[in-house]
Design a protein around this motif. Structure first.
Motif, mmCIF file in Angstrom:
data_model
loop_
_atom_site.group_PDB
_atom_site.id
_atom_site.type_symbol
_atom_site.label_atom_id
_atom_site.label_comp_id
_atom_site.label_asym_id
_atom_site.label_seq_id
_atom_site.Cartn_x
_atom_site.Cartn_y
_atom_site.Cartn_z
ATOM 1 N N SER A 124 0.839 -1.199 0.000
ATOM 2 C CA SER A 124 0.000 0.000 0.000
ATOM 3 C C SER A 124 0.876 1.251 0.000
ATOM 4 O O SER A 124 2.065 1.206 0.332
ATOM 5 C CB SER A 124 -0.892 0.014 1.240
ATOM 6 N N LEU A 125 0.280 2.385 -0.376
ATOM 7 C CA LEU A 125 1.017 3.649 -0.340
ATOM 8 C C LEU A 125 1.477 3.959 1.080
ATOM 9 O O LEU A 125 2.565 4.506 1.284
ATOM 10 C CB LEU A 125 0.133 4.788 -0.874
ATOM 11 N N GLU A 126 0.661 3.570 2.053
ATOM 12 C CA GLU A 126 1.036 3.824 3.448
ATOM 13 C C GLU A 126 2.318 3.083 3.826
ATOM 14 O O GLU A 126 3.090 3.536 4.672
ATOM 15 C CB GLU A 126 -0.104 3.417 4.388
ATOM 16 N N ASP A 127 2.544 1.935 3.217
ATOM 17 C CA ASP A 127 3.753 1.154 3.501
ATOM 18 C C ASP A 127 4.981 1.688 2.764
ATOM 19 O O ASP A 127 6.113 1.380 3.140
ATOM 20 C CB ASP A 127 3.549 -0.311 3.101
ATOM 21 N N LEU A 128 4.773 2.459 1.721
ATOM 22 C CA LEU A 128 5.876 2.856 0.851
ATOM 23 C C LEU A 128 6.239 4.336 0.909
ATOM 24 O O LEU A 128 7.385 4.701 0.670
ATOM 25 C CB LEU A 128 5.522 2.520 -0.616
ATOM 26 N N VAL A 129 5.254 5.182 1.196
ATOM 27 C CA VAL A 129 5.434 6.621 0.986
ATOM 28 C C VAL A 129 5.571 7.361 2.314
ATOM 29 O O VAL A 129 4.808 7.130 3.253
ATOM 30 C CB VAL A 129 4.242 7.205 0.190
ATOM 31 N N HIS A 130 6.555 8.251 2.367
ATOM 32 C CA HIS A 130 6.703 9.207 3.477
ATOM 33 C C HIS A 130 6.250 10.560 2.947
ATOM 34 O O HIS A 130 6.379 10.854 1.756
ATOM 35 C CB HIS A 130 8.155 9.294 3.938
ATOM 36 N N HIS A 131 5.733 11.407 3.820
ATOM 37 C CA HIS A 131 5.245 12.708 3.366
ATOM 38 C C HIS A 131 5.929 13.849 4.093
ATOM 39 O O HIS A 131 5.827 13.962 5.315
ATOM 40 C CB HIS A 131 3.720 12.819 3.564
ATOM 41 N N GLY A 132 6.632 14.660 3.338
ATOM 42 C CA GLY A 132 7.282 15.833 3.908
ATOM 43 C C GLY A 132 8.573 15.533 4.632
ATOM 44 O O GLY A 132 9.595 16.174 4.411
ATOM 45 N N ARG A 133 8.559 14.564 5.514
ATOM 46 C CA ARG A 133 9.730 14.140 6.269
ATOM 47 C C ARG A 133 9.740 12.620 6.336
ATOM 48 O O ARG A 133 8.683 11.984 6.385
ATOM 49 C CB ARG A 133 9.716 14.694 7.712
ATOM 50 N N TYR A 134 10.937 12.062 6.368
ATOM 51 C CA TYR A 134 11.048 10.609 6.482
ATOM 52 C C TYR A 134 10.422 10.169 7.801
ATOM 53 O O TYR A 134 10.683 10.757 8.859
ATOM 54 C CB TYR A 134 12.509 10.171 6.424
ATOM 55 N N THR B 179 7.176 10.220 8.366
ATOM 56 C CA THR B 179 5.824 10.743 8.428
ATOM 57 C C THR B 179 4.956 9.977 7.454
ATOM 58 O O THR B 179 5.199 10.004 6.239
ATOM 59 C CB THR B 179 5.783 12.246 8.081
ATOM 60 N N SER B 180 3.968 9.278 7.959
ATOM 61 C CA SER B 180 3.159 8.398 7.125
ATOM 62 C C SER B 180 2.345 9.170 6.105
ATOM 63 O O SER B 180 1.917 10.307 6.334
ATOM 64 C CB SER B 180 2.213 7.559 7.995
ATOM 65 N N TYR B 181 2.145 8.525 4.969
ATOM 66 C CA TYR B 181 1.279 9.060 3.925
ATOM 67 C C TYR B 181 -0.121 8.524 4.171
ATOM 68 O O TYR B 181 -0.330 7.321 4.268
ATOM 69 C CB TYR B 181 1.783 8.608 2.555
ATOM 70 N N VAL B 182 -1.079 9.421 4.309
ATOM 71 C CA VAL B 182 -2.465 9.040 4.532
ATOM 72 C C VAL B 182 -3.304 9.565 3.385
ATOM 73 O O VAL B 182 -3.240 10.751 3.042
ATOM 74 C CB VAL B 182 -2.990 9.591 5.874
ATOM 75 N N GLU B 183 -4.088 8.681 2.775
ATOM 76 C CA GLU B 183 -4.906 9.099 1.639
ATOM 77 C C GLU B 183 -5.975 10.089 2.079
ATOM 78 O O GLU B 183 -6.577 9.955 3.143
ATOM 79 C CB GLU B 183 -5.554 7.881 0.973
ATOM 80 N N LEU B 184 -6.192 11.086 1.222
ATOM 81 C CA LEU B 184 -7.229 12.077 1.465
ATOM 82 C C LEU B 184 -8.420 11.805 0.563
ATOM 83 O O LEU B 184 -8.331 11.059 -0.403
ATOM 84 C CB LEU B 184 -6.687 13.485 1.193
ATOM 85 N N GLU B 185 -9.532 12.451 0.883
ATOM 86 C CA GLU B 185 -10.699 12.327 0.019
ATOM 87 C C GLU B 185 -10.415 13.001 -1.317
ATOM 88 O O GLU B 185 -9.620 13.947 -1.397
ATOM 89 C CB GLU B 185 -11.909 12.991 0.689
ATOM 90 N N PRO B 186 -11.039 12.519 -2.397
ATOM 91 C CA PRO B 186 -10.830 13.133 -3.709
ATOM 92 C C PRO B 186 -11.108 14.629 -3.682
ATOM 93 O O PRO B 186 -12.054 15.094 -3.041
ATOM 94 C CB PRO B 186 -11.841 12.405 -4.604
ATOM 95 N N GLY B 187 -10.249 15.394 -4.353
ATOM 96 C CA GLY B 187 -10.438 16.836 -4.435
ATOM 97 C C GLY B 187 -9.699 17.616 -3.371
ATOM 98 O O GLY B 187 -9.599 18.849 -3.456
ATOM 99 N N ARG B 188 -9.150 16.927 -2.356
ATOM 100 C CA ARG B 188 -8.413 17.619 -1.315
ATOM 101 C C ARG B 188 -6.918 17.572 -1.624
ATOM 102 O O ARG B 188 -6.451 16.772 -2.425
ATOM 103 C CB ARG B 188 -8.686 16.984 0.042
#
Length: 203
Positions: A171-181, A183-192
Protein backbone atom coordinates in the motif's frame (compact mmCIF):
# COMPACT_ATOMS: atom_id res chain seq x y z
CA UNK A 1 -4.53 3.20 -24.86
CA UNK A 2 -4.52 5.27 -21.68
CA UNK A 3 -1.06 5.30 -20.08
CA UNK A 4 -2.47 4.90 -16.56
CA UNK A 5 -4.35 1.78 -17.67
CA UNK A 6 -1.16 0.34 -19.17
CA UNK A 7 0.87 0.98 -16.01
CA UNK A 8 -1.73 -0.56 -13.71
CA UNK A 9 -2.53 -3.60 -15.87
CA UNK A 10 0.80 -4.59 -17.42
CA UNK A 11 1.98 -7.88 -15.98
CA UNK A 12 4.98 -10.16 -16.27
CA UNK A 13 4.21 -13.08 -18.58
CA UNK A 14 5.88 -16.40 -17.73
CA UNK A 15 4.88 -18.37 -20.84
CA UNK A 16 4.49 -17.42 -24.49
CA UNK A 17 2.93 -18.86 -27.65
CA UNK A 18 4.99 -19.19 -30.83
CA UNK A 19 4.26 -16.12 -32.93
CA UNK A 20 6.11 -13.76 -35.26
CA UNK A 21 5.79 -10.05 -34.49
CA UNK A 22 5.58 -7.87 -37.63
CA UNK A 23 8.65 -5.72 -38.27
CA UNK A 24 6.71 -2.45 -38.04
CA UNK A 25 5.61 -3.35 -34.52
CA UNK A 26 9.16 -4.38 -33.54
CA UNK A 27 10.37 -0.98 -34.75
CA UNK A 28 7.64 0.77 -32.74
CA UNK A 29 8.73 -1.08 -29.58
CA UNK A 30 12.30 0.07 -30.15
CA UNK A 31 11.20 3.63 -30.88
CA UNK A 32 9.34 3.71 -27.57
CA UNK A 33 12.47 2.42 -25.83
CA UNK A 34 14.73 5.11 -27.27
CA UNK A 35 12.35 7.85 -26.12
CA UNK A 36 12.97 6.96 -22.47
CA UNK A 37 14.43 9.77 -20.34
CA UNK A 38 18.11 9.89 -19.42
CA UNK A 39 20.31 12.30 -17.49
CA UNK A 40 21.44 15.13 -19.78
CA UNK A 41 19.78 13.26 -22.64
CA UNK A 42 22.95 11.16 -22.88
CA UNK A 43 20.97 8.09 -23.94
CA UNK A 44 23.62 5.76 -22.44
CA UNK A 45 22.27 2.55 -23.92
CA UNK A 46 22.24 0.23 -26.88
CA UNK A 47 19.57 -2.31 -27.79
CA UNK A 48 20.19 -5.76 -29.23
CA UNK A 49 17.20 -7.54 -30.78
CA UNK A 50 17.30 -11.33 -30.92
CA UNK A 51 14.52 -12.89 -32.99
CA UNK A 52 16.12 -16.11 -34.22
CA UNK A 53 14.17 -18.95 -32.53
CA UNK A 54 17.34 -21.06 -32.25
CA UNK A 55 19.22 -18.27 -30.47
CA UNK A 56 16.28 -17.64 -28.13
CA UNK A 57 16.10 -21.32 -27.25
CA UNK A 58 19.87 -21.49 -26.73
CA UNK A 59 19.79 -18.59 -24.27
CA UNK A 60 16.83 -20.18 -22.50
CA UNK A 61 18.63 -23.53 -22.30
CA UNK A 62 21.67 -21.91 -20.67
CA UNK A 63 19.55 -21.64 -17.54
CA UNK A 64 19.41 -19.02 -14.80
CA UNK A 65 21.73 -17.54 -12.20
CA UNK A 66 19.17 -17.95 -9.41
CA UNK A 67 20.12 -19.40 -6.04
CA UNK A 68 17.58 -20.66 -3.53
CA UNK A 69 13.85 -21.14 -3.91
CA UNK A 70 10.77 -18.97 -4.30
CA UNK A 71 11.56 -17.61 -7.76
CA UNK A 72 8.93 -17.67 -10.44
CA UNK A 73 11.02 -17.69 -13.62
CA UNK A 74 9.96 -16.81 -17.15
CA UNK A 75 9.84 -19.70 -19.64
CA UNK A 76 10.88 -17.44 -22.51
CA UNK A 77 11.96 -20.18 -24.91
CA UNK A 78 8.89 -19.56 -27.09
CA UNK A 79 8.99 -15.76 -26.96
CA UNK A 80 8.90 -13.91 -30.28
CA UNK A 81 11.97 -11.84 -29.51
CA UNK A 82 14.39 -10.81 -26.79
CA UNK A 83 15.56 -7.22 -26.50
CA UNK A 84 18.83 -6.80 -24.62
CA UNK A 85 19.62 -3.48 -22.96
CA UNK A 86 23.32 -2.64 -22.89
CA UNK A 87 24.78 0.29 -20.98
CA UNK A 88 24.12 2.22 -17.79
CA UNK A 89 21.46 1.67 -15.14
CA UNK A 90 19.22 4.05 -17.07
CA UNK A 91 18.55 1.09 -19.37
CA UNK A 92 15.80 0.12 -16.96
CA UNK A 93 13.83 3.21 -17.98
CA UNK A 94 14.03 2.19 -21.63
CA UNK A 95 13.05 -1.37 -20.74
CA UNK A 96 9.95 -0.17 -18.91
CA UNK A 97 8.96 1.86 -21.96
CA UNK A 98 9.27 -1.26 -24.09
CA UNK A 99 7.17 -3.35 -21.69
CA UNK A 100 4.41 -0.75 -21.62
CA UNK A 101 4.48 -0.40 -25.40
CA UNK A 102 4.25 -4.17 -25.79
CA UNK A 103 1.19 -4.20 -23.56
CA UNK A 104 -0.33 -1.41 -25.65
CA UNK A 105 0.17 -3.50 -28.80
CA UNK A 106 -1.43 -6.53 -27.19
CA UNK A 107 1.75 -8.49 -26.43
CA UNK A 108 3.07 -9.92 -23.18
CA UNK A 109 6.53 -9.26 -21.81
CA UNK A 110 8.83 -10.15 -18.96
CA UNK A 111 11.96 -8.35 -17.74
CA UNK A 112 14.77 -10.80 -17.04
CA UNK A 113 18.05 -10.16 -15.26
CA UNK A 114 19.01 -13.61 -13.99
CA UNK A 115 20.61 -15.37 -16.95
CA UNK A 116 24.02 -16.71 -18.01
CA UNK A 117 25.68 -13.51 -19.19
CA UNK A 118 28.99 -15.06 -20.21
CA UNK A 119 27.48 -17.67 -22.50
CA UNK A 120 24.96 -15.18 -23.86
CA UNK A 121 27.66 -12.64 -24.69
CA UNK A 122 29.67 -15.29 -26.49
CA UNK A 123 26.67 -16.40 -28.54
CA UNK A 124 25.62 -12.88 -29.52
CA UNK A 125 29.09 -11.41 -30.00
CA UNK A 126 28.72 -8.85 -27.21
CA UNK A 127 32.12 -7.49 -26.05
CA UNK A 128 33.19 -8.69 -22.62
CA UNK A 129 33.38 -5.16 -21.23
CA UNK A 130 29.87 -4.27 -22.37
CA UNK A 131 27.36 -4.35 -19.53
CA UNK A 132 24.11 -6.23 -20.12
CA UNK A 133 21.63 -4.79 -17.66
CA UNK A 134 18.69 -7.01 -18.59
CA UNK A 135 16.64 -8.25 -21.46
CA UNK A 136 12.91 -8.17 -22.12
CA UNK A 137 11.16 -11.18 -23.60
CA UNK A 138 8.22 -10.18 -25.82
CA UNK A 139 5.53 -12.28 -27.48
CA UNK A 140 1.96 -13.50 -27.44
CA UNK A 141 1.04 -14.34 -23.87
CA UNK A 142 0.00 -17.86 -22.95
CA UNK A 143 -2.32 -16.73 -20.17
CA UNK A 144 -3.37 -20.20 -19.05
CA UNK A 145 0.15 -21.48 -18.50
CA UNK A 146 1.32 -18.14 -17.09
CA UNK A 147 -1.37 -18.37 -14.41
CA UNK A 148 -0.12 -21.85 -13.48
CA UNK A 149 3.60 -21.05 -13.33
CA UNK A 150 5.70 -22.97 -10.79
CA UNK A 151 8.60 -22.23 -8.50
CA UNK A 152 11.80 -23.52 -10.03
CA UNK A 153 13.26 -25.23 -6.98
CA UNK A 154 10.24 -26.80 -5.28
CA UNK A 155 7.87 -27.34 -8.19
CA UNK A 156 4.94 -26.20 -6.07
CA UNK A 157 2.15 -24.44 -7.97
CA UNK A 158 1.97 -20.70 -7.47
CA UNK A 159 -1.45 -19.37 -6.55
CA UNK A 160 -1.36 -16.47 -8.96
CA UNK A 161 -4.08 -14.47 -10.60
CA UNK A 162 -2.66 -12.12 -13.18
CA UNK A 163 -2.71 -9.19 -13.21
CA UNK A 164 -1.95 -9.30 -9.53
CA UNK A 165 -4.85 -8.20 -7.32
CA UNK A 166 -4.47 -4.86 -5.51
CA UNK A 167 -3.62 -6.58 -2.22
CA UNK A 168 -0.52 -8.15 -3.85
CA UNK A 169 1.07 -4.70 -4.05
CA UNK A 170 2.29 -2.85 -1.00
CA UNK A 171 0.00 0.00 0.00
CA UNK A 172 1.02 3.65 -0.34
CA UNK A 173 1.04 3.82 3.45
CA UNK A 174 3.75 1.15 3.50
CA UNK A 175 5.88 2.86 0.85
CA UNK A 176 5.43 6.62 0.99
CA UNK A 177 6.70 9.21 3.48
CA UNK A 178 5.24 12.71 3.37
CA UNK A 179 7.28 15.83 3.91
CA UNK A 180 9.73 14.14 6.27
CA UNK A 181 11.05 10.61 6.48
CA UNK A 182 8.95 8.65 8.94
CA UNK A 183 5.82 10.74 8.43
CA UNK A 184 3.16 8.40 7.13
CA UNK A 185 1.28 9.06 3.93
CA UNK A 186 -2.47 9.04 4.53
CA UNK A 187 -4.91 9.10 1.64
CA UNK A 188 -7.23 12.08 1.47
CA UNK A 189 -10.70 12.33 0.02
CA UNK A 190 -10.83 13.13 -3.71
CA UNK A 191 -10.44 16.84 -4.43
CA UNK A 192 -8.41 17.62 -1.32
CA UNK A 193 -4.72 18.47 -1.21
CA UNK A 194 -1.96 18.46 1.39
CA UNK A 195 0.01 21.16 -0.34
CA UNK A 196 -0.70 24.86 -0.20
CA UNK A 197 -2.96 25.72 -3.12
CA UNK A 198 -1.11 28.01 -5.51
CA UNK A 199 -2.85 29.01 -8.73
CA UNK A 200 -5.85 26.79 -8.05
CA UNK A 201 -6.59 23.33 -9.34
CA UNK A 202 -6.51 22.48 -13.02
CA UNK A 203 -10.05 22.71 -14.32
Amino acid sequence: MDVIEAIQNRKSIRYFKLHTIPEDEVKLLLECSRFAPSGGNRQPWEFLVVDDPEDIKAIYDYGWTIRGGGFNVCRFGEASLLVFFLGSAECYLAAENLALAAYGLGYGSCMIGAFKRGKTKALLGIPKRTRIRLFVAVGVADEERSNQAVYTSTGEPVAEVLPYPPEARKSLEDLVHHGRYGTSYVELEPGRTRAKVVGGFRG
